[in-house]
Design a protein around this motif. Structure first.
Motif, PDB file in Angstrom:
ATOM      1  N   VAL A 127     -64.001  17.838  17.615  1.00 19.29           N
ATOM      2  CA  VAL A 127     -64.584  18.051  16.292  1.00 19.29           C
ATOM      3  C   VAL A 127     -64.789  19.536  16.048  1.00 19.29           C
ATOM      4  O   VAL A 127     -64.895  20.323  16.991  1.00 19.29           O
ATOM      5  CB  VAL A 127     -65.939  17.320  16.126  1.00 19.29           C
ATOM      6  N   LEU A 128     -64.859  19.888  14.795  1.00 21.96           N
ATOM      7  CA  LEU A 128     -65.094  21.289  14.465  1.00 21.96           C
ATOM      8  C   LEU A 128     -66.444  21.716  15.027  1.00 21.96           C
ATOM      9  O   LEU A 128     -67.385  20.929  15.056  1.00 21.96           O
ATOM     10  CB  LEU A 128     -65.074  21.483  12.950  1.00 21.96           C
ATOM     11  N   PRO A 129     -66.556  22.954  15.500  1.00 16.91           N
ATOM     12  CA  PRO A 129     -67.821  23.410  16.066  1.00 16.91           C
ATOM     13  C   PRO A 129     -68.900  23.501  14.989  1.00 16.91           C
ATOM     14  O   PRO A 129     -68.609  23.632  13.807  1.00 16.91           O
ATOM     15  CB  PRO A 129     -67.481  24.804  16.595  1.00 16.91           C
ATOM     16  N   ILE A 130     -70.154  23.419  15.427  1.00 17.99           N
ATOM     17  CA  ILE A 130     -71.268  23.617  14.510  1.00 17.99           C
ATOM     18  C   ILE A 130     -71.533  25.117  14.424  1.00 17.99           C
ATOM     19  O   ILE A 130     -71.678  25.787  15.449  1.00 17.99           O
ATOM     20  CB  ILE A 130     -72.522  22.896  15.043  1.00 17.99           C
ATOM     21  N   ILE A 131     -71.563  25.634  13.211  1.00 11.13           N
ATOM     22  CA  ILE A 131     -71.753  27.071  13.035  1.00 11.13           C
ATOM     23  C   ILE A 131     -73.203  27.349  12.655  1.00 11.13           C
ATOM     24  O   ILE A 131     -73.729  26.764  11.711  1.00 11.13           O
ATOM     25  CB  ILE A 131     -70.792  27.626  11.965  1.00 11.13           C
ATOM     26  N   LYS A 132     -73.859  28.206  13.437  1.00 15.24           N
ATOM     27  CA  LYS A 132     -75.265  28.520  13.179  1.00 15.24           C
ATOM     28  C   LYS A 132     -75.443  30.021  12.985  1.00 15.24           C
ATOM     29  O   LYS A 132     -74.768  30.816  13.622  1.00 15.24           O
ATOM     30  CB  LYS A 132     -76.128  28.085  14.370  1.00 15.24           C
ATOM     31  N   ILE A 133     -76.399  30.340  12.128  1.00 15.51           N
ATOM     32  CA  ILE A 133     -76.667  31.743  11.834  1.00 15.51           C
ATOM     33  C   ILE A 133     -77.924  32.174  12.589  1.00 15.51           C
ATOM     34  O   ILE A 133     -78.936  31.462  12.584  1.00 15.51           O
ATOM     35  CB  ILE A 133     -76.914  31.918  10.314  1.00 15.51           C
TER      36      ILE A 133
END
Ligand code: ADP
Ligand code: ZN
Ligand code: ZN
Length: 676
Positions: free
Chosen positions: A331-337
């Motif tokens: 799955v696409l990675p989870i992007i966090k700021i």
């Protein structure tokens, strides 16, 4: 005695062709010369190689001025009229002499006065076994979206431009390979050209192609090849022996007599644009060439260029979408700021990032830290007097390279030893400011003494073959934490990588270059796309991307978190339209270089008033953002029009005027400039 006249072009800045005389006695074989052949000629006092454009019964050149050709290269099959047309178009469109387009497009050894290397290469090629088994090796079963894409490509008739918009890891490569297989099987002798931004950064693709098509000759064309090798591969393509050609932008001008499909991977990549000499866009030429040959062209990307996206939106390109990752359970990675205003970093690393890396180390997974700045620190400074390490020849700082004790200019190559004390005040406590990949490597080694930290950037991979070897180490699992510049963002299928971090990408948000945010988004999407490409373990966590920023609310980061290229592109296109910028406007850029900035500006000012310009907007001359490079000052003048033909006509007349202007500046015109 048979006698004809040959009209030839040479590799000279003169925008003209030359006539020569050929008689049967000159040529021992008795074969008539034909258009598309190379000839050795006298030119002034030199011997040069030219390309025959036309064979004529008559010429206007007075006999006293006509010289005889030395030899026609009959051993080389003539270049096709279609290839000549391609060069003619490129010359016309990018406003360069035809000879400066066509001859540099040929391998050096082909143009050597002595033909030994050519003969040797032809012999060598003849000895290689003919490989003509187009049957592909075992192919994975395509998912429905991939299947639809392949079908669309191979079923189209005539000119058909397709934009393959597929998220990272969606299996675009498989679409390329299976489209290739179908075209090769359908059409006898067919050739397929596949362009990639940089072959050395994507060695996997080459091995995939070889493995998939074991019975075919693959030719590769890129700038890193030795001349002998280049000639052999070029000939393989030119003679039709190579059925698949894999290359970088320069391969766009290769001779491919049976070209039936063009594929441009990562079509948005800036490296498709040549930045000197003939400043062409290989992607744009690909579309033109497909049109000329009435064949399909497939442009692939997870973050298409706004130009291509706009064309897909207006249905000029056929949009093919791959919405999901191809590997089951990937799955696409989870992007966090991570907000740098709230979480203060130490040595550039926030605690959250450190924890995330630790977690990967415990699980035996890999992390990638993306920092697009090589060297130890971008500048060395003196706190006491304010001295900073500026390059004496450029509008740039000297970058600190600690390992070899150097200050180095990344623009002109100037090098100095690191001074022991401040050159102005003698203070011995000079401080590196900011952070490059080398400094990050040092900090990581201190934070994670047990981890295997490894850096990949232009400095660490200077030696030939070292980049491929470095990537091999990562693939082989010999690396825990990888540090890299944009070099690591491209195309790699790292199976065990589950964490990607962008350390401080903010600078590009406020760049003067209006394309900077488009590029940053593409770069971050791409680097983020290196994570989580393998199937997620049962009950495991999704992979993560952490972006450290001072501007957590910036729309670019919001779009990134949502993996939402279409909305991001929609906003950017709306902005561009409102501001009358490409792709809603066509541009040409006149650059001038001189010792003194005033000279360059004065030249541009004069250039700005000298021609009729209906429908053309001429901007004010301005210094380039980086004004001085290697003691040369640079300025530019942008001209624009909503009509491409109007701009073309204007620039053509303009260049003629500029040529007649007396000036000591060096100038050049770029069509569709990308760096302004
Ligand atoms: P992209 O170029 O779109 O980023 P790749 O072409 O590198 O993606 O594919 C990502 C992964 O998916 C690769 O490991 C590839 O082998 C795998 N893959 C592609 N298509 C399929 C498929 N139809 N079934 C299973 N795996 C696939
Ligand atoms: Zn000082
Ligand atoms: Zn410099």
């Amino acid at each position: 005695m048979k006698q004809v006249y040959l009209r030839v072009v040479l590799d000279t800045p003169l925008d003209t062709s030359f006539d020569y005389c050929w008689s049967a006695a000159d040529d021992e074989g008795g074969l008539l010369p034909q258009a598309g052949q190379l000839v050795a000629l006298p030119f002034g006092r030199q011997e040069v190689v030219g390309l025959i454009l036309e064979v004529m019964a008559e010429t206007d050149v007075p006999p006293a001025k006509l010289r005889d050709v030395l030899a026609v290269r009959h051993e080389l099959p003539a270049l096709s009229s279609q290839w000549l047309e391609l060069c003619r178009f490129a010359a016309e469109y990018y406003q360069r002499p035809l000879g400066e387009v066509a001859l540099p497009a040929l391998p050096k050894n082909l143009k050597a006065i002595k033909t030994i290397s050519l003969q040797r290469a032809i012999k060598k090629l003849a000895k290689l076994p003919v490989q003509d088994d187009v049957r592909p090796g075992p192919e994975p079963r395509l998912n429905p979206e991939q299947q639809a894409a392949v079908d669309a490509v191979v079923q189209a008739r005539g000119f058909a431009p397709h934009l393959l918009f597929g998220v990272t890891g969606s299996g675009k490569t498989e679409v390329y390979l299976q489209s290739t297989a179908r075209i090769l099987a359908q059409l006898p002798d067919a050739q397929v050209l596949i362009l990639v931004p940089e072959i050395n950064l994507t060695p996997q693709l080459e091995s995939h192609i070889r493995a998939r098509f074991p019975g075919l000759m693959l030719s590769t064309l890129h700038s890193g090849m030795a001349e002998g090798e280049r000639l052999l591969h070029w000939l393989a393509a030119h003679t039709g022996r190579a059925r698949i050609v894999l290359g970088t932008r320069l391969a766009m001008l290769a001779s491919l007599p049976n070209l039936k499909l063009l594929i441009i991977d990562e079509e948005h990549d800036p490296s498709y644009k040549q930045q000197e000499g003939l400043r062409y866009s290989a992607r744009d030429l690909a579309v033109w060439r497909a049109h000329q040959l009435a064949i399909p062209v497939l442009l692939g990307s997870a973050t298409p260029s706004l130009e291509s996206w706009q064309r897909a939106q207006t249905r000029r390109y056929n949009l093919l979408e791959l919405r999901e990752r191809a590997v089951q359970n990937a799955v696409l990675p989870i992007i966090k700021i991570i907000n740098l205003e709230k979480e203060k970093p130490s040595e550039g690393l926030t605690q959250r990032l450190i924890n995330a890396i630790n977690l990967r180390l415990e699980k035996g997974e890999q992390s990638l830290l993306f920092l697009n700045r090589r060297g130890y620190a971008p500048v060395l400074a003196c706190d006491a007097c304010g001295w900073i390490s500026d390059c004496s020849r450029c509008t740039a700082h000297l970058v600190l390279h600690k390992g070899d004790h150097r200050l180095r200019c990344h623009h002109c190559g100037l090098e100095q030893r690191i001074p022991r004390a401040c050159p102005t005040c003698g203070n011995i406590d000079l401080q590196p400011l900011g952070r490059g990949t080398q400094r990050l490597e040092e900090s990581l080694a201190a934070f994670f003494p047990a981890a295997r930290v490894f850096r990949i950037d232009a400095d660490s991979t200077r030696l030939k073959g070292s980049a491929a070897a470095a990537f091999e180490r990562v693939h082989a699992g010999e690396v825990d934490i990888l540090i890299g510049t944009q070099m690591v963002a491209k195309g790699h299928d790292f199976k065990n990588l589950t964490l990607v971090a962008a350390l401080n990408p903010d600078a590009a948000l406020f760049s003067q270059d209006y394309r900077a945010s488009e590029r940053l988004f593409a770069q971050l999407m791409q680097v983020a796309g290196r994570a989580g490409r393998a199937a997620q373990a049962e009950g495991g966590n999704a992979s993560e991307v952490l972006v450290q920023t001072r501007y957590p609310d910036h729309p670019l980061y919001h779009a990134l978190m949502a993996h939402n290229y279409p909305d991001f592109a929609k906003d950017l296109l709306a902005e561009r339209q409102q501001a009358h910028m490409p792709p809603f406007m066509y541009q040409a850029l006149l650059r001038a270089e001189a010792r003194e900035l005033e000279t360059a500006i004065a030249f541009l000012k004069q250039a700005a008033v000298c021609t009729e310009h209906q429908g053309i907007m001429i901007n004010d001359p301005i210094p380039m953002t980086m004004t001085r490079v290697a003691n040369v000052d640079r300025a530019q003048l942008l001209v624009e029009s909503v009509s491409r033909p109007a701009l073309q006509a204007f620039v053509k007349a303009w260049i003629a005027d500029l040529r007649s202007m007396k000036s000591r500046v060096r100038w050049s015109v770029e069509i569709d400039p990308v760096d302004i």
